[in-house]
Design a protein around this motif. Structure first.
Motif, PDB file in Angstrom:
ATOM      1  N   GLU A  51     -41.845   4.814  26.169  1.00 31.71           N
ATOM      2  CA  GLU A  51     -42.063   6.057  26.897  1.00 31.71           C
ATOM      3  C   GLU A  51     -42.104   5.807  28.406  1.00 31.71           C
ATOM      4  OE1 GLU A  51     -43.630   5.085  24.183  1.00 31.71           O
ATOM      5  OE2 GLU A  51     -43.442   6.725  22.740  1.00 31.71           O
ATOM      6  N   PHE A  52     -42.748   4.725  28.817  1.00 31.83           N
ATOM      7  CA  PHE A  52     -42.774   4.384  30.241  1.00 31.83           C
ATOM      8  C   PHE A  52     -41.373   4.050  30.736  1.00 31.83           C
ATOM      9  CE2 PHE A  52     -47.428   3.655  29.916  1.00 31.83           C
ATOM     10  CZ  PHE A  52     -47.809   4.386  31.023  1.00 31.83           C
ATOM     11  N   TYR A  53     -40.616   3.332  29.909  1.00 35.43           N
ATOM     12  CA  TYR A  53     -39.244   2.988  30.289  1.00 35.43           C
ATOM     13  C   TYR A  53     -38.422   4.260  30.484  1.00 35.43           C
ATOM     14  CZ  TYR A  53     -34.526   1.157  30.113  1.00 35.43           C
ATOM     15  OH  TYR A  53     -33.226   0.866  30.402  1.00 35.43           O
ATOM     16  N   GLU A  54     -38.546   5.191  29.561  1.00 35.71           N
ATOM     17  CA  GLU A  54     -37.822   6.459  29.673  1.00 35.71           C
ATOM     18  C   GLU A  54     -38.253   7.226  30.919  1.00 35.71           C
ATOM     19  OE1 GLU A  54     -37.551  10.667  27.241  1.00 35.71           O
ATOM     20  OE2 GLU A  54     -38.068   8.862  26.128  1.00 35.71           O
ATOM     21  N   ILE A  59     -37.430   7.292  38.777  1.00 35.84           N
ATOM     22  CA  ILE A  59     -37.410   6.465  39.985  1.00 35.84           C
ATOM     23  C   ILE A  59     -35.966   6.174  40.392  1.00 35.84           C
ATOM     24  CG2 ILE A  59     -38.029   4.213  40.971  1.00 35.84           C
ATOM     25  CD1 ILE A  59     -40.412   6.002  40.620  1.00 35.84           C
ATOM     26  N   LYS A  60     -35.126   5.867  39.412  1.00 34.97           N
ATOM     27  CA  LYS A  60     -33.727   5.579  39.721  1.00 34.97           C
ATOM     28  C   LYS A  60     -33.015   6.822  40.251  1.00 34.97           C
ATOM     29  CE  LYS A  60     -29.670   3.297  38.010  1.00 34.97           C
ATOM     30  NZ  LYS A  60     -29.225   2.237  37.169  1.00 34.97           N
ATOM     31  N   TYR A  81     -42.896  16.902  33.349  1.00 30.32           N
ATOM     32  CA  TYR A  81     -42.547  15.896  32.355  1.00 30.32           C
ATOM     33  C   TYR A  81     -43.802  15.414  31.614  1.00 30.32           C
ATOM     34  CZ  TYR A  81     -40.865  11.608  30.230  1.00 30.32           C
ATOM     35  OH  TYR A  81     -40.571  10.619  29.329  1.00 30.32           O
ATOM     36  N   ILE A  82     -44.845  15.141  32.366  1.00 31.44           N
ATOM     37  CA  ILE A  82     -46.090  14.664  31.741  1.00 31.44           C
ATOM     38  C   ILE A  82     -46.708  15.735  30.863  1.00 31.44           C
ATOM     39  CG2 ILE A  82     -48.460  13.946  32.238  1.00 31.44           C
ATOM     40  CD1 ILE A  82     -47.326  12.496  34.726  1.00 31.44           C
TER      41      ILE A  82
END
Length: 83
Positions: A51-54, A59-60, A81-82
């Motif tokens: 989930e953190f990766y998604e 950021i990108k 989103y959160i």
């Protein structure tokens, strides 16, 4: 590489600081199967890595905006989103 003696730049107080007992215990938290409550470390199996990766994709895509200071109520796309 220089041979600078950094200790001569530290105060007597800094030179005599003793390590934290908790910090000493934390080195054992990497032992397989060990779950230490001394440092308040949760079981790594519960970390939402995917989930953190998604979520890090923002950021990108929008890093220049989300890393800049902004309104105190937060970044609306991230809040949505959160939520």
């Amino acid at each position: 590489m220089s041979n600078i003696d950094w200790n001569v730049r530290l105060s007597d107080v800094a030179l005599n600081i003793k390590p934290s007992p908790i910090r000493e215990l934390l080195k054992y938290t990497k032992t397989p199967g060990m779950i230490s409550f001394a440092g308040g470390n949760p079981d790594p199996a519960v970390f939402p890595v995917e989930e953190f990766y998604e979520a890090s994709g923002i950021i990108k895509r929008e890093g220049k905006d989300v890393l800049q200071y902004g309104a105190t109520d937060g970044y609306m796309p991230l809040k949505e989103y959160i939520a």
